[in-house]
Write a protein that holds these residues in place. Structure first.
Motif, PDB file in Angstrom:
ATOM      1  N   THR A   1     -12.126   6.372   5.315  1.00  0.00           N
ATOM      2  CA  THR A   1     -12.545   7.204   4.187  1.00  0.00           C
ATOM      3  C   THR A   1     -13.432   8.315   4.726  1.00  0.00           C
ATOM      4  O   THR A   1     -14.166   8.121   5.702  1.00  0.00           O
ATOM      5  CB  THR A   1     -13.311   6.391   3.124  1.00  0.00           C
TER       6      THR A   1
ATOM      7  N   GLU B   1     -11.565  17.105  -0.825  1.00  0.00           N
ATOM      8  CA  GLU B   1     -12.040  16.158  -1.839  1.00  0.00           C
ATOM      9  C   GLU B   1     -12.120  14.798  -1.165  1.00  0.00           C
ATOM     10  O   GLU B   1     -11.213  14.447  -0.407  1.00  0.00           O
ATOM     11  CB  GLU B   1     -11.021  16.144  -2.997  1.00  0.00           C
TER      12      GLU B   1
ATOM     13  N   ASN C   1       0.827  -1.209   0.000  1.00  0.00           N
ATOM     14  CA  ASN C   1       0.000   0.000   0.000  1.00  0.00           C
ATOM     15  C   ASN C   1       0.863   1.263   0.000  1.00  0.00           C
ATOM     16  O   ASN C   1       2.059   1.233   0.291  1.00  0.00           O
ATOM     17  CB  ASN C   1      -1.050  -0.031   1.114  1.00  0.00           C
TER      18      ASN C   1
ATOM     19  N   ALA D   1     -11.717  11.499   0.513  1.00  0.00           N
ATOM     20  CA  ALA D   1     -10.357  11.033   0.799  1.00  0.00           C
ATOM     21  C   ALA D   1     -10.343   9.677   1.493  1.00  0.00           C
ATOM     22  O   ALA D   1     -11.252   9.332   2.241  1.00  0.00           O
ATOM     23  CB  ALA D   1      -9.633  12.056   1.670  1.00  0.00           C
ATOM     24  N   GLU D   2      -9.268   8.943   1.210  1.00  0.00           N
ATOM     25  CA  GLU D   2      -8.920   7.755   1.985  1.00  0.00           C
ATOM     26  C   GLU D   2      -7.595   8.068   2.651  1.00  0.00           C
ATOM     27  O   GLU D   2      -6.652   8.520   1.983  1.00  0.00           O
ATOM     28  CB  GLU D   2      -8.786   6.521   1.094  1.00  0.00           C
TER      29      GLU D   2
ATOM     30  N   ARG E   1      -8.414  21.202  -8.698  1.00  0.00           N
ATOM     31  CA  ARG E   1      -9.180  20.297  -7.831  1.00  0.00           C
ATOM     32  C   ARG E   1      -9.638  20.938  -6.533  1.00  0.00           C
ATOM     33  O   ARG E   1     -10.467  20.368  -5.834  1.00  0.00           O
ATOM     34  CB  ARG E   1      -8.331  19.054  -7.517  1.00  0.00           C
TER      35      ARG E   1
ATOM     36  N   CYS F   1      -2.206  15.945  -0.358  1.00  0.00           N
ATOM     37  CA  CYS F   1      -2.812  15.068  -1.357  1.00  0.00           C
ATOM     38  C   CYS F   1      -2.105  13.717  -1.242  1.00  0.00           C
ATOM     39  O   CYS F   1      -1.372  13.481  -0.294  1.00  0.00           O
ATOM     40  CB  CYS F   1      -2.687  15.669  -2.747  1.00  0.00           C
ATOM     41  N   ALA F   2      -2.344  12.831  -2.193  1.00  0.00           N
ATOM     42  CA  ALA F   2      -1.798  11.480  -2.110  1.00  0.00           C
ATOM     43  C   ALA F   2      -0.303  11.497  -1.791  1.00  0.00           C
ATOM     44  O   ALA F   2       0.462  12.244  -2.398  1.00  0.00           O
ATOM     45  CB  ALA F   2      -2.040  10.725  -3.410  1.00  0.00           C
ATOM     46  N   ASN F   3       0.060  10.683  -0.795  1.00  0.00           N
ATOM     47  CA  ASN F   3       1.450  10.484  -0.388  1.00  0.00           C
ATOM     48  C   ASN F   3       1.982  11.583   0.536  1.00  0.00           C
ATOM     49  O   ASN F   3       3.185  11.710   0.708  1.00  0.00           O
ATOM     50  CB  ASN F   3       2.362  10.316  -1.610  1.00  0.00           C
TER      51      ASN F   3
ATOM     52  N   HIS G   1      -4.021   8.708   1.119  1.00  0.00           N
ATOM     53  CA  HIS G   1      -3.921   7.747   0.009  1.00  0.00           C
ATOM     54  C   HIS G   1      -4.542   8.343  -1.247  1.00  0.00           C
ATOM     55  O   HIS G   1      -4.011   8.190  -2.337  1.00  0.00           O
ATOM     56  CB  HIS G   1      -4.647   6.439   0.350  1.00  0.00           C
ATOM     57  N   SER G   2      -5.700   8.972  -1.078  1.00  0.00           N
ATOM     58  CA  SER G   2      -6.384   9.618  -2.201  1.00  0.00           C
ATOM     59  C   SER G   2      -7.198  10.774  -1.644  1.00  0.00           C
ATOM     60  O   SER G   2      -7.530  10.802  -0.461  1.00  0.00           O
ATOM     61  CB  SER G   2      -7.295   8.627  -2.932  1.00  0.00           C
ATOM     62  N   GLY G   3      -7.511  11.717  -2.519  1.00  0.00           N
ATOM     63  CA  GLY G   3      -8.260  12.885  -2.097  1.00  0.00           C
ATOM     64  C   GLY G   3      -7.345  14.010  -1.650  1.00  0.00           C
ATOM     65  O   GLY G   3      -6.127  13.953  -1.850  1.00  0.00           O
TER      66      GLY G   3
END
Length: 192
Positions: free
Chosen positions: A30, A98, A2, A100-101, A164, A73-75, A51-53
């Protein structure tokens, strides 16, 4: 593997057993956009790895004006670091911009990680050092660069966020009003 473990692997090498120990101390959640994860005045007991969002941290001044401190944001990680480290009430809000996970790490479990997987103390020390350097550079940029130059740096660092997140959040991050930001972008478009 992951994204959270991939991020760790950039700085320290964990054995499969250590990876399992680390993952047992975090939770994946999430959240929907507009969810407020932290309010000013609360103690920040959780840091978030995205992870996302998109998440953002911000403060609100005595006039009710929001000041965006950071985006994640991611990472990327995000927390009210003053509060997270000191255990005192913080000054920041953290909001989901946005859907998000995220991986959540409590302060308590981060301390357990240090004991169970000592390499994680090095990992977080590297992250905090990188964050300190980035914050110092942003402060120097805000003191010495024009708003246009700060926006150019924003696009270099967060280019994928420009379309975004609401433009008012970018303006706030840059330290300008939304009206100034809109006029500045129009001037920049005319020149290109």
């Amino acid at each position: 593997m992951n994204l959270f473990l991939q991020n760790i692997a950039k700085h320290v090498s964990l054995t499969p057993s250590e990876q399992e120990q680390v993952m047992a101390l975090v939770t994946v959640q999430t959240y929907k956009a507009k969810t407020v994860l932290l309010k000013a005045g609360d103690v920040c007991s959780v840091s978030y790895f995205v992870h996302s969002g998109i998440l953002r941290s911000y403060s609100i001044d005595q006039n009710g004006v929001e000041h965006v401190v950071s985006f994640a944001c991611a990472n990327w990680f995000i927390a009210d670091m003053y509060s997270f480290i000191s255990g005192r009430p913080g000054n920041l809000y953290i909001e989901v911009v946005e859907d998000a996970e995220v991986t959540e790490i409590t302060r308590e479990n981060q301390e357990k990680m240090y004991d169970q997987v000592p390499k994680m103390e090095r990992f977080f020390r590297i992250l905090i050092g990188n964050s300190l350097v980035a914050n110092q550079q942003r402060l120097l940029d805000n003191l010495s660069f024009t708003a246009e130059a700060r926006y150019d740096k924003f696009l270099q660092k967060f280019g994928n966020l420009a379309h975004r997140v609401p433009q008012k959040h970018i303006a706030s991050y840059l330290g300008v009003t939304p009206e100034f930001f809109s006029a500045m972008k129009a001037r920049m478009l005319k020149r290109s």
